[in-house]
Design a protein around this motif. Structure first.
Motif, PDB file in Angstrom:
ATOM      1  N   UNK A  33      -1.807 -14.141  16.684  1.00  0.00           N
ATOM      2  CA  UNK A  33      -0.683 -13.207  16.717  1.00  0.00           C
ATOM      3  C   UNK A  33       0.528 -13.806  16.019  1.00  0.00           C
ATOM      4  N   UNK A  34       0.764 -15.088  16.247  1.00  0.00           N
ATOM      5  CA  UNK A  34       1.940 -15.758  15.688  1.00  0.00           C
ATOM      6  C   UNK A  34       1.794 -15.954  14.178  1.00  0.00           C
ATOM      7  N   UNK A  35       0.634 -16.428  13.754  1.00  0.00           N
ATOM      8  CA  UNK A  35       0.451 -16.826  12.347  1.00  0.00           C
ATOM      9  C   UNK A  35      -0.363 -15.842  11.516  1.00  0.00           C
ATOM     10  N   UNK A  36      -0.981 -14.862  12.188  1.00  0.00           N
ATOM     11  CA  UNK A  36      -1.822 -13.916  11.465  1.00  0.00           C
ATOM     12  C   UNK A  36      -3.166 -14.531  11.101  1.00  0.00           C
ATOM     13  N   UNK A  37      -4.005 -13.723  10.503  1.00  0.00           N
ATOM     14  CA  UNK A  37      -5.307 -14.196  10.025  1.00  0.00           C
ATOM     15  C   UNK A  37      -5.213 -14.470   8.523  1.00  0.00           C
ATOM     16  N   UNK A  38      -5.846 -15.544   8.062  1.00  0.00           N
ATOM     17  CA  UNK A  38      -5.825 -15.790   6.610  1.00  0.00           C
ATOM     18  C   UNK A  38      -6.630 -14.718   5.875  1.00  0.00           C
ATOM     19  N   UNK A  39      -6.171 -14.363   4.691  1.00  0.00           N
ATOM     20  CA  UNK A  39      -6.924 -13.420   3.870  1.00  0.00           C
ATOM     21  C   UNK A  39      -8.193 -14.086   3.349  1.00  0.00           C
TER      22      UNK A  39
ATOM     23  N   UNK B 108     -26.421  -0.706   0.655  1.00  0.00           N
ATOM     24  CA  UNK B 108     -25.137  -0.393   0.009  1.00  0.00           C
ATOM     25  C   UNK B 108     -25.255   0.949  -0.714  1.00  0.00           C
ATOM     26  N   UNK B 109     -24.324   1.860  -0.412  1.00  0.00           N
ATOM     27  CA  UNK B 109     -24.311   3.143  -1.113  1.00  0.00           C
ATOM     28  C   UNK B 109     -23.143   3.176  -2.097  1.00  0.00           C
ATOM     29  N   UNK B 110     -23.273   4.040  -3.105  1.00  0.00           N
ATOM     30  CA  UNK B 110     -22.187   4.165  -4.077  1.00  0.00           C
ATOM     31  C   UNK B 110     -20.927   4.656  -3.377  1.00  0.00           C
ATOM     32  N   UNK B 111     -19.809   4.090  -3.774  1.00  0.00           N
ATOM     33  CA  UNK B 111     -18.533   4.415  -3.151  1.00  0.00           C
ATOM     34  C   UNK B 111     -18.052   5.779  -3.636  1.00  0.00           C
ATOM     35  N   UNK B 112     -17.949   6.715  -2.688  1.00  0.00           N
ATOM     36  CA  UNK B 112     -17.461   8.054  -3.039  1.00  0.00           C
ATOM     37  C   UNK B 112     -16.169   8.358  -2.276  1.00  0.00           C
ATOM     38  N   UNK B 113     -15.447   7.298  -1.934  1.00  0.00           N
ATOM     39  CA  UNK B 113     -14.155   7.473  -1.294  1.00  0.00           C
ATOM     40  C   UNK B 113     -14.168   7.372   0.218  1.00  0.00           C
ATOM     41  N   UNK B 114     -15.343   7.150   0.808  1.00  0.00           N
ATOM     42  CA  UNK B 114     -15.419   6.994   2.262  1.00  0.00           C
ATOM     43  C   UNK B 114     -14.890   5.614   2.660  1.00  0.00           C
ATOM     44  N   UNK B 115     -14.250   5.495   3.831  1.00  0.00           N
ATOM     45  CA  UNK B 115     -13.812   4.169   4.280  1.00  0.00           C
ATOM     46  C   UNK B 115     -15.010   3.330   4.699  1.00  0.00           C
ATOM     47  N   UNK B 116     -14.914   2.034   4.503  1.00  0.00           N
ATOM     48  CA  UNK B 116     -16.011   1.156   4.911  1.00  0.00           C
ATOM     49  C   UNK B 116     -15.898  -0.183   4.227  1.00  0.00           C
ATOM     50  N   UNK B 117     -16.635  -1.157   4.734  1.00  0.00           N
ATOM     51  CA  UNK B 117     -16.610  -2.484   4.160  1.00  0.00           C
ATOM     52  C   UNK B 117     -17.287  -2.514   2.803  1.00  0.00           C
ATOM     53  N   UNK B 118     -16.651  -3.188   1.850  1.00  0.00           N
ATOM     54  CA  UNK B 118     -17.213  -3.274   0.507  1.00  0.00           C
ATOM     55  C   UNK B 118     -17.955  -4.575   0.281  1.00  0.00           C
TER      56      UNK B 118
ATOM     57  N   UNK C  35     -13.663  -5.736   4.652  1.00  0.00           N
ATOM     58  CA  UNK C  35     -12.767  -4.599   4.866  1.00  0.00           C
ATOM     59  C   UNK C  35     -11.486  -4.808   4.060  1.00  0.00           C
ATOM     60  N   UNK C  36     -10.818  -3.721   3.724  1.00  0.00           N
ATOM     61  CA  UNK C  36      -9.600  -3.818   2.912  1.00  0.00           C
ATOM     62  C   UNK C  36      -8.539  -4.679   3.588  1.00  0.00           C
ATOM     63  N   UNK C  37      -8.481  -4.658   4.945  1.00  0.00           N
ATOM     64  CA  UNK C  37      -7.471  -5.435   5.667  1.00  0.00           C
ATOM     65  C   UNK C  37      -7.685  -6.930   5.522  1.00  0.00           C
ATOM     66  N   UNK C  38      -8.875  -7.352   5.083  1.00  0.00           N
ATOM     67  CA  UNK C  38      -9.153  -8.780   4.925  1.00  0.00           C
ATOM     68  C   UNK C  38      -8.715  -9.311   3.567  1.00  0.00           C
ATOM     69  N   UNK C  39      -8.296  -8.418   2.679  1.00  0.00           N
ATOM     70  CA  UNK C  39      -7.922  -8.807   1.313  1.00  0.00           C
ATOM     71  C   UNK C  39      -6.415  -8.655   1.133  1.00  0.00           C
ATOM     72  N   UNK C  40      -5.809  -9.627   0.454  1.00  0.00           N
ATOM     73  CA  UNK C  40      -4.371  -9.579   0.177  1.00  0.00           C
ATOM     74  C   UNK C  40      -4.123  -8.602  -0.973  1.00  0.00           C
ATOM     75  N   UNK C  41      -3.901  -7.337  -0.619  1.00  0.00           N
ATOM     76  CA  UNK C  41      -3.745  -6.301  -1.643  1.00  0.00           C
ATOM     77  C   UNK C  41      -2.391  -6.374  -2.340  1.00  0.00           C
ATOM     78  N   UNK C  42      -1.490  -7.228  -1.836  1.00  0.00           N
ATOM     79  CA  UNK C  42      -0.217  -7.459  -2.534  1.00  0.00           C
ATOM     80  C   UNK C  42      -0.375  -8.474  -3.667  1.00  0.00           C
ATOM     81  N   UNK C  43      -1.522  -9.145  -3.683  1.00  0.00           N
ATOM     82  CA  UNK C  43      -1.831 -10.078  -4.764  1.00  0.00           C
ATOM     83  C   UNK C  43      -2.526  -9.282  -5.871  1.00  0.00           C
TER      84      UNK C  43
END
Length: 499
Positions: free
Chosen positions: A28-34, A366-376, A393-401
């Motif tokens: 909680x204090x430091x967050x999870x590393x990407x 793995x299915x082709x991505x057609x815009x559904x949410x899910x782990x890539x 999951x998208x939350x595991x990636x630093x999307x600001x990078x």
């Protein structure tokens, strides 16, 4: 973190070690590393595409081995259907939209329509004359079917000539088609404690009829998410959140906690599939075929792993065997060694391969991505410096990078919770699955209770961080095998309607 004596008594009852709670507070204090993703896994570069002409070879490979294996179908089924009816709950408050209009325009197309009509009639209400608010109350609340608080597994999804079926029943039918070892079909559902009796009642009512129809014997079991996998909640300043009675607040930690339930399963091969991803009988065939294909890929990889483990056992391992191990990891198990691997001694290389071979195995559709949410599917760097396939999951990636965001955007596929897992080593000894999770993955979410804001924490997802240190293979499967029901309107899609 200092806890009172009362806190420590509560923690003891909860079954969570104090050091794990300290670790949660630290997150909680430091967050999870990407996660450091290197590139997206694509066809020919991390994702295997099997030629259609080869499908019979794979299915026959599995069919010939199935009777020698202990098979289990594992279905996470604890989620409530509340989100499925989000728009209808809003409509109860007078907020109508197009999706609500569609529900009422096609009300008779739902498999639960007859039940709804009867429930209303029993209270003197005519469904054809009632207003929308009345119909919604009878659908969503205890006044009628109470669908708004039931789990998805118990809702009527599909209509048949002999009556409607719930997802639980569809999983029985589907399970009999591939999780079948000499007529014995084992299916395990993870359920919430408050609904377990309803699941058991449904199975007790329907099991004999399905056994007679399908010519199998079902061994159905249930488990609940363990209290010891709950996580502590904190205030915005990261101090422990306290209930009105001053007790600590613990919350279920998401589907990643189910690695403990999976660890209790004693089986050679486990098929994992979500409760809401089911289809009517007329389009089940591709799902059945590809489940067998994934299992055959698993069996082949286990055979290769066992062979190499034998070759690397001795004290004098040849360079040829090391080259074979390197080839297997690079091109079958899709794992690249650390950058400094070439500078390691021969003994260190042998030790590396022995460790990497001695792990549970998973084959992920793995299915082709057609815009559904899910782990890539991505190639990602591990803590030991190796690079391997991960469901991310998208939350595991630093999307600001920008560089990481560019890699994320290159993903062509995603995992629809379609896994076949090997839980035992070649000698038949079961792996301790929690030992292969990555505790440095997880999510922090904002919640509230009794009008107060709090922060909650989810464990690494079951097919994300909870399986991070498994040998992993990605195989493309057709989109028709993925038909989840996320909203009630999804039941109106042609895939969920009778032909």
């Amino acid at each position: 973190m200092t806890f009172t004596e009362q806190d420590q008594d509560q923690i003891l009852v909860q079954g969570i070690p104090l050091d794990r709670i300290d670790q949660q507070i630290n997150h909680f204090v430091n967050g999870f590393p990407f996660l450091n993703v290197i590139k997206a896994a694509t066809i020919g570069d991390g994702i295997v595409r099997i030629d259609e002409g080869q499908l019979p070879t794979y299915t026959q490979r599995f069919d010939s081995a199935a009777h020698e294996r202990d098979l289990v179908k594992f279905v996470p089924a604890s989620g409530a259907a509340t989100r499925m009816f989000k728009a209808l709950f809003a409509a109860l408050e007078g907020k109508m939209d197009k999706s609500v209009d569609e529900v009422f325009d096609r009300l008779t197309d739902f498999a639960f329509y007859d039940d709804l009509k009867k429930a209303m009639a029993s209270k003197g209400q005519d469904i054809d004359k009632a207003d929308r608010q009345t119909i919604l109350r009878f659908l969503l609340t205890e006044e009628g079917l109470d669908y708004g608080s039931l789990p998805k597994g118990l809702l009527k999804f599909h209509r048949y000539i002999d009556g409607p079926r719930t997802p639980v029943e569809e999983h029985l039918v589907e399970g009999a088609a591939y999780a079948n070892s000499d007529g014995l079909v084992k299916i395990h559902f993870t359920v919430s404690p408050e609904h377990r009796s309803r699941f058991e009642h449904l199975i007790n009512e329907q099991k004999a009829d399905y056994e007679a129809w399908l010519g199998v014997t079902f061994d159905i079991s249930f488990s609940e998410q363990k209290k010891a996998t709950d996580t502590i909640s904190v205030n915005i300043d990261n101090s422990p959140f306290r209930n009105a009675d001053n007790s600590l607040l613990f919350r279920p930690a998401g589907h990643g906690a189910l690695i403990e339930n999976l660890n209790d399963i004693d089986a050679d091969i486990v098929f994992i599939k979500n409760i809401d991803n089911v289809v009517p009988d007329e389009i089940k065939e591709p799902t059945v075929t590809y489940k067998k294909v994934l299992a055959a890929v698993l069996l082949d990889s286990q055979q290769q792993i066992a062979r190499l483990q034998g070759l690397l056992k001795g004290s004098d391992v040849s360079d040829g065997y090391l080259a074979e191990a390197d080839e297997l990891f690079r091109h079958t198990l899709f794992t690249l060694p650390p950058d400094k691997f070439d500078s390691l001694s021969k003994e260190e290389k042998v030790d590396y391969f022995r460790r990497k071979l001695d792990r549970p195995v998973r084959v992920c559709g793995m299915v082709k991505n057609v815009g559904e949410p899910g782990g890539g599917p991505f190639w990602a760097k591990n803590q030991d410096g190796s690079v391997s396939l991960q469901v991310v999951e998208s939350a595991q990636i630093d999307l600001d990078n920008p560089a990481q965001k560019a890699i994320f955007d290159e993903a062509t596929h995603f995992n629809p919770v379609d896994l076949v897992c090997g839980l035992k080593d070649p000698a038949g000894k079961k792996y301790d699955l929690p030992a292969y999770r990555d505790p440095q993955t997880g999510f922090i979410t904002a919640k509230s209770k009794d009008g107060k804001e709090l922060k909650a924490q989810e464990l690494p997802g079951l097919w994300n961080g909870a399986m991070a240190d498994w040998n992993t293979i990605f195989v493309e499967v057709p989109l028709i095998t993925f038909n989840p029901v996320k909203t009630v309107n999804d039941l109106l899609r042609k895939e969920h309607q009778p032909e």
